[in-house]
Scaffold this active site. Structure first.
Site, mmCIF file in Angstrom:
data_model
loop_
_atom_site.group_PDB
_atom_site.id
_atom_site.type_symbol
_atom_site.label_atom_id
_atom_site.label_comp_id
_atom_site.label_asym_id
_atom_site.label_seq_id
_atom_site.Cartn_x
_atom_site.Cartn_y
_atom_site.Cartn_z
ATOM 1 N N LYS A 169 0.876 -1.173 0.000
ATOM 2 C CA LYS A 169 0.000 0.000 0.000
ATOM 3 C C LYS A 169 0.912 1.221 0.000
ATOM 4 O O LYS A 169 1.668 1.460 0.944
ATOM 5 C CB LYS A 169 -0.897 0.025 1.232
ATOM 6 C CG LYS A 169 -1.773 1.286 1.288
ATOM 7 C CD LYS A 169 -2.381 1.481 2.669
ATOM 8 C CE LYS A 169 -3.114 2.819 2.755
ATOM 9 N NZ LYS A 169 -2.182 3.984 2.716
ATOM 10 N N GLY A 194 4.788 3.423 11.303
ATOM 11 C CA GLY A 194 3.961 4.617 11.334
ATOM 12 C C GLY A 194 3.499 4.930 12.738
ATOM 13 O O GLY A 194 4.198 4.636 13.704
ATOM 14 N N SER A 195 2.316 5.493 12.828
ATOM 15 C CA SER A 195 1.833 5.977 14.122
ATOM 16 C C SER A 195 1.364 4.827 15.001
ATOM 17 O O SER A 195 1.048 3.730 14.519
ATOM 18 C CB SER A 195 0.662 6.929 13.914
ATOM 19 O OG SER A 195 -0.466 6.208 13.458
ATOM 20 N N ARG A 196 1.283 5.101 16.299
ATOM 21 C CA ARG A 196 0.798 4.095 17.222
ATOM 22 C C ARG A 196 -0.655 3.758 16.913
ATOM 23 O O ARG A 196 -1.024 2.585 16.897
ATOM 24 C CB ARG A 196 0.929 4.588 18.661
ATOM 25 C CG ARG A 196 0.665 3.471 19.655
ATOM 26 C CD ARG A 196 0.609 3.931 21.090
ATOM 27 N NE ARG A 196 1.819 4.599 21.540
ATOM 28 C CZ ARG A 196 2.109 4.799 22.824
ATOM 29 N NH1 ARG A 196 1.288 4.364 23.773
ATOM 30 N NH2 ARG A 196 3.206 5.435 23.163
ATOM 31 N N GLY A 218 -2.248 3.967 14.096
ATOM 32 C CA GLY A 218 -2.329 3.180 12.870
ATOM 33 C C GLY A 218 -1.918 1.736 13.093
ATOM 34 O O GLY A 218 -2.603 0.805 12.658
ATOM 35 N N GLY A 219 -0.812 1.547 13.778
ATOM 36 C CA GLY A 219 -0.329 0.187 14.032
ATOM 37 C C GLY A 219 -1.300 -0.606 14.881
ATOM 38 O O GLY A 219 -1.563 -1.784 14.618
ATOM 39 N N GLU A 271 5.989 -0.997 13.602
ATOM 40 C CA GLU A 271 6.956 -0.215 14.354
ATOM 41 C C GLU A 271 6.280 1.133 14.555
ATOM 42 O O GLU A 271 5.954 1.808 13.581
ATOM 43 C CB GLU A 271 8.247 -0.145 13.542
ATOM 44 C CG GLU A 271 9.412 0.382 14.308
ATOM 45 C CD GLU A 271 9.853 1.691 13.716
ATOM 46 O OE1 GLU A 271 9.413 2.734 14.249
ATOM 47 O OE2 GLU A 271 10.618 1.660 12.735
ATOM 48 N N CYS A 275 12.133 7.635 13.729
ATOM 49 C CA CYS A 275 11.606 6.794 14.809
ATOM 50 C C CYS A 275 12.545 6.817 16.005
ATOM 51 O O CYS A 275 12.142 6.586 17.131
ATOM 52 C CB CYS A 275 11.482 5.339 14.359
ATOM 53 S SG CYS A 275 10.984 5.128 12.666
ATOM 54 N N GLU A 329 5.004 10.601 22.391
ATOM 55 C CA GLU A 329 5.951 10.953 21.346
ATOM 56 C C GLU A 329 5.519 12.225 20.625
ATOM 57 O O GLU A 329 4.345 12.375 20.280
ATOM 58 C CB GLU A 329 6.058 9.812 20.326
ATOM 59 C CG GLU A 329 7.096 10.074 19.234
ATOM 60 C CD GLU A 329 7.109 8.997 18.140
ATOM 61 O OE1 GLU A 329 8.137 8.868 17.472
ATOM 62 O OE2 GLU A 329 6.105 8.296 17.965
#
Lengths: 525, 525
Positions: free
Chosen positions: B184, B241-243, B245-246, B265, B302, B393
């Site tokens: 994607k 990516g973002s927390r 999103g993950g 991650e 990161c 973060e």
């Protein structure tokens, strides 16, 4: 050694205050003393707190010290002598020879992990030395080792009261990795659990390890297990049991603020592919081997062969007839618990009552309590493909033969199967081409592929995979039996530019543990 | 090469029919042509179906063929020339040198995985030969290798448009493992994605691999990603990516009938421990190094050092002052997207407005659009311990210095931190004892521990761990950078008693791939 009916929290022996559980002798239905009152929340807390306290110290024990501990556990278990076997027989209905064999397997497994710990490959030592002259950017010194995940919750399983229980594969591999272990005793064999737990407790003391390295907790309901999996100090879970149980624990673990891995080995019907040439040549012998495997341990094996696929026709009919005859002569065997027996009865009734299933044979009824009367059933591939319920595991000796039109339909059924622990090919040389076409499907569907053997009997060795795609397990990337099981409880840590005085010993230049290392991408044996 | 604004499905170039997305030049706010219409469900279906079709063939390519494919991808990317760098600059606001370096890293990474594939240790070949004479039970021949998990969905990341995107570490390691990949594209750099995607597509064709080995899909919203993770043919997910999103992808993956691993991650504030002796001796130099690391890539790494811990007192005050001065001279830098810039602004305002936080300095404001004006803040350990929000973060150049009463309080803060990608010690010899006490905590909290360096800059090598405990990643047992990343996409399969004619080549007696094997528990190099 008198059974006390108490939980073991570190070096303490503590009386629970909750609902008591009792073992039941499944051959008589008789309740066995003593009562095992369940632990309360503060006792669960205490076991987890001790495990967390023990963690940093235990995970840094030398390879030799940790290996000696595992060996000491094996010695202590052997030191329990006949009392362990007798209690195990009373609690499980399993015969003496089986439990003696299982004790040997359990102690052998502990000793295998001791040798794995000493070999040290689990550390996965990798060293990329500094390259100060590299352009455009120099490289700093980078080193990697694996460390233990943290305290592990282990759930004793009912069907192997020794080898998959208190000192079974999950406990042995977690301890080998450097993880303290908190065991939830299986309620079906509390006395066996107490005896083995005390053996481990004695080994902890003997080896002068932090007491929190091991605890054993009793609890009648699901609360104890749920509390353990929820506890933030627990960092991984080992479980062998039902699909519903494993899924429930995985859901709890995922819902934590910090999700943790759950290694649940759940359900498998272990398809056996009766390839045409082999079936034509030696159907009778295959039928006898099959019934022997099916009846092993009253069919209460994760690897029980519950599904057979063959091509419709005279050889398959002859096989079914031979297997049915062998089955009819099979004696009934006591099952592990009244509950397992009741579930078996119901599953078999459901299967037999399925409109697309025909009963071929039942074994002897037996006159004892809670006995498994094995069953053999047949259906057609199209019917199996049309109804997922026909893939449901029957825990106990029952198998379904599936008649396929041709090898392509056999393959279609294989593709439609859920994840499995094993897949077996009964084949001769003339079946090689067909087997080759099936193989990629079987690799995608199962953790272990066998030729001309039976899936029951899981060798504890280096190459074993007792695992497989979901729902055989919750984590296809692992095995719960064999040396590689240690890898479930490890994670990598990288050390960048650490002075030797701060660097963990395993990563020192002079390789004090003499382990195989990956040095700048090259293997040093 | 003219950008077409189309998705790549196998060897086809297909126009989506959904909502179009456009790149935006963050330095000007200008929308860049072409439009990238999103794929529809049938196109997602098609990419997944092709990937599944390609799987069995691709995973059995020879080590040499697969390595050559990875190298060909690197060659094709290099063959894109300046067009790739120019488009990358326009879409990301990143400077030329950075993108050229990142291209080198991306191609170097592909070549590292090629060499890993050839080395073949990822196969983890284990052979336990038959022991027909063993008593009481003979042992049958057992062999193990690792095979690929299946098709992998890879999510391009915004902050490394080459190294963590279409042909980044996730794609390279999944292809190396033998997994087809469906990417994607990240909506922030569609043109860069198309160029790299066409390079991979060309490499697939050149190497005559099944076309489904690679597809690249565009979609504006979350639907595409969700559909990919839900698709039953996808067997693992790589995401940076973002927390939020993950976590969303992990929840979708867990809710599938067959849950699959998600390697996300997500977030890390990368604590830096300013040990007393080092801080006293060379606080000024440490401050300069810190600000350099903080500003790297406008802080959009990161591994950006977002938290510093030191002992309250004159040396820490001097450090804060020096860092503040260096920061005030820092030029503003364009951020990756308007959205990232807006989120940065809001996070910094929230931090600055916290009642227990004091602003030390801001960098230069800059006069371009969407620029990061770095910020430095201070608080006290007790305040951080009292409010989890201070661990949040900030994506961009902003850091919080935490004044601790003593090393014990420093350790208490370390224990209270969430899981991290990295932890850094700035230390001198006199700090060794204190560092030794901290180390076990850091090992439990982070994937990589550094001494006297800065966490930005992640070497692609064998010993690297770019990973760490939750919520740094969803799976602490792995790394997303470095050679070991291949292990995320593999699972073991055991072969019991297979004739050589059926056995996979890697497991043949004569070791045709000349890989390191574990033979009866002994390492053969």
């Amino acid at each position: 050694m008198t059974l006390e009916g108490k939980s073991l929290i570190g070096q303490q022996t503590v009386a629970g205050s909750g609902e008591p559980l009792h073992a039941v002798d499944p051959s008589s239905g008789e309740r066995l003393a003593p009562a095992y009152p369940g632990v309360d929340n503060s006792q669960i807390e205490r076991a987890c707190a001790l495990a967390a306290e023990a963690f940093d110290g235990y995970r840094e024990t030398s390879l030799e010290a940790r290996a000696a501990f595992l060996e000491r556990i094996a010695d202590e278990i052997e030191g329990l002598g006949d009392a362990l076997i007798e209690r195990g027989m009373a609690e499980s209905g399993l015969p003496q020879a089986r439990l003696e064999g299982e004790r040997g397997r359990t102690c052998g497994q502990l000793r295998l992990f001791a040798s794995e710990v000493r070999r040290g490959e689990w550390l996965d030592v990798r060293i990329d030395p500094a390259l100060p002259e590299r352009a455009p950017m120099p490289r700093v010194d980078l080193r990697q080792r694996h460390i233990a995940l943290g305290p592990v919750a282990v759930f004793g399983a009912s069907n192997f009261p020794l080898a998959f229980s208190v000192a079974g594969g999950d406990t042995a591999s977690a301890l080998a990795a450097g993880c303290p272990v908190v065991v939830k005793a299986h309620p079906a064999h509390p006395g066996t659990s107490e005896l083995v737990g005390r053996a481990i407790q004695a080994a902890v003391a003997h080896c002068q390890l932090p007491e929190g390295v091991f605890s054993l907790l009793f609890g009648a309901g699901n609360e104890l297990g749920q509390a353990l999996v929820k506890d933030e100090r627990i960092k991984a879970v080992g479980f062998t049991g039902s699909r519903r149980g494993g899924q429930a624990l995985a859901a709890i673990a995922q819902a934590r603020p910090e999700p943790i891995p759950v290694y649940a080995e759940m359900s498998s019907i272990n398809p056996v592919f009766l390839m045409p040439a082999a079936l034509g040549e030696r159907g009778q012998a295959i039928a006898e081997g099959f019934v022997g495997s099916l009846n092993m341990g009253a069919g209460q094996f994760c690897t029980n062969p519950g599904l057979l696929l063959g091509l419709a026709g005279a050889p398959l009919d002859a096989f079914i007839s031979a297997a049915g005859q062998a089955l009819e002569q099979s004696a009934a065997q006591t099952m592990l618990t009244p509950g397992i027996h009741a579930a078996y009865q119901q599953s078999v009734e459901t299967l037999a009552g399925h409109p697309k299933v025909r009963e071929v044979a039942r074994g002897q009824a037996g006159d004892g309590q809670h006995q498994c009367q094995p069953g053999l059933y047949v259906t057609e591939a199209a019917d199996l493909l049309a109804d997922e319920a026909l893939q449901a595991e029957v825990f106990g000796a029952a198998a379904l033969v599936v008649a396929c039109a041709d090898v392509s339909e056999m393959q279609a059924v294989a593709e439609a199967l859920e994840g499995q622990l094993t897949a077996t090919l009964q084949m001769d040389d003339a079946d090689l081409d067909a087997a080759r076409r099936l193989l990629p499907t079987l690799e995608r569907r199962a953790g272990r592929i066998l030729v001309n053997g039976w899936p029951t009997g899981v060798e504890v060795c280096h190459a074993m995979v007792h695992g497989g795609p979901y729902p055989a397990t919750t984590d296809a990337r692992t095995t719960s039996v064999g040396a590689a099981a240690i890898q479930r409880f490890l994670r990598p840590v990288c050390y960048q530019n650490l002075p030797q005085g701060l660097l963990p010993e395993a990563l020192h230049d002079d390789n004090p543990y003499a382990v195989s290392r990956l040095m700048d991408g090259k293997r040093e044996a």
